[in-house]
Design an enzyme around this catalytic site. Sequence first.
Site, PDB file in Angstrom:
ATOM      1  N   HIS A 117       0.818  -1.224   0.000  1.00 34.21           N
ATOM      2  CA  HIS A 117       0.000   0.000   0.000  1.00 34.21           C
ATOM      3  C   HIS A 117       0.855   1.279   0.000  1.00 34.21           C
ATOM      4  CE1 HIS A 117      -3.626  -2.259   0.425  1.00 34.21           C
ATOM      5  NE2 HIS A 117      -3.309  -2.739   1.613  1.00 34.21           N
TER       6      HIS A 117
ATOM      7  N   HIS B   7      -6.310  -7.292  -0.411  1.00 35.22           N
ATOM      8  CA  HIS B   7      -6.391  -5.853  -0.704  1.00 35.22           C
ATOM      9  C   HIS B   7      -5.624  -5.534  -1.985  1.00 35.22           C
ATOM     10  CE1 HIS B   7      -6.623  -6.208   3.781  1.00 35.22           C
ATOM     11  NE2 HIS B   7      -7.686  -5.463   3.558  1.00 35.22           N
TER      12      HIS B   7
ATOM     13  N   ASP C   4      -2.830 -10.772  -2.368  1.00 36.09           N
ATOM     14  CA  ASP C   4      -3.360 -10.222  -1.115  1.00 36.09           C
ATOM     15  C   ASP C   4      -4.826  -9.799  -1.328  1.00 36.09           C
ATOM     16  OD1 ASP C   4      -1.994  -8.690   1.578  1.00 36.09           O
ATOM     17  OD2 ASP C   4      -3.866  -7.800   0.841  1.00 36.09           O
TER      18      ASP C   4
ATOM     19  N   ASP D 297      -4.323 -12.759   3.471  1.00 37.61           N
ATOM     20  CA  ASP D 297      -5.596 -12.317   4.052  1.00 37.61           C
ATOM     21  C   ASP D 297      -6.790 -12.625   3.147  1.00 37.61           C
ATOM     22  OD1 ASP D 297      -4.555 -10.445   2.329  1.00 37.61           O
ATOM     23  OD2 ASP D 297      -4.541  -8.795   3.766  1.00 37.61           O
TER      24      ASP D 297
HETATM   25 ZN   LIG Z   1      -3.986  -7.161   2.724  1.00 33.52          ZN
END
Ligand SMILES: [Zn+2]
Length: 338
Positions: free
Chosen positions: A125, A164, A162, A249
Amino acid sequence: MSMARLNLIEDKRFLLHDPGSGHPERPERLPAVRRGCMAAFADVQSVQPVEATESDLLRVHTAGHVERVLAARGQRVVFDADTATSPGSVEAALLAAGGAIVATRAVIEAPDALWFCNIRPPGHHAEANRAMGFCLFNNVAVAAAWALAQDPTLRVAIIDPDVHHGNGTQAIFWNEPRVLYISLHQAPFYPGTGSAAETGGPAAPGSVINFPLPAGAGDAEYLAIVRDAVRPALSAFRPGLLLISAGFDAHRLDPLGGLRVTTEGFGAFFAEIGAWARAAGVPVATMLEGGYSLEALESAVPASLQGLAGAFPAVGPVEPPVPAVAARMAEVRRQLGL
Ligand SMILES: [Zn+2]
């Protein structure tokens, strides 16, 4: 028990990064990964990272960002609602980015070797000018940029499973035709980026491939995508280096994510990537991103690494992907000329 040697980038100083009480990105994640790897691999070699240098960081981050993070050394600084430092965090972040480089250098020198960076804080991120989403420096981007600096003719593929979207990695290489970024992620979900329409900047059309997935998607979607879209995309791009921005995740046990990938699904997903890389002779290095269930980390990381090494049992047939995902895959396959 796998006979392959597993090289693990690890360091006790990663445990000194404390983003705050009750934070899901907690130090206990790394020992859980280590326990699982020790149980699954007969030969685990522990390798200490070295800190990334300022010039390593400046290949992907602005001077202002590097300065702001380094100024947090030894202190608690809050970067955003869920991203903060403790006194040991900056050292951990420098070691995480540096560890990603150590593993990348090692697989370039010995493409058959199996390397996993058991590092934190995570990185995908973090943008050029901003820490966010638990991430201070973008570890996988620092490693990719390091490799490109060693060999400007290199092409690097980054696969990011991931839950995200890796907004930072996508943004950093948005206009870089030598880097292919492929992400599978839940949508709508944090951080909000990662639509199918995001495909790379004017100098790098097609260098970003996003697979936004509805909540509840799992093994069927991950396996269909890796087999029928990711592998053909890699074959078309012909990278000389493959980096996996490995979040766990998307696991069904994860407390933050809403996807339902199983441990066996992760093993099979990575097995597809490993089989492609071995056939193509392309080195692979894998870096930990998210993953907040200790139980999931302990089982899914070693299953994935066994998959990469070609030592994960084949899974049986899975259901077809949900229609939205099948449609997105068909679109990607059309764009690849398949
Ligand atoms: Zn993540």
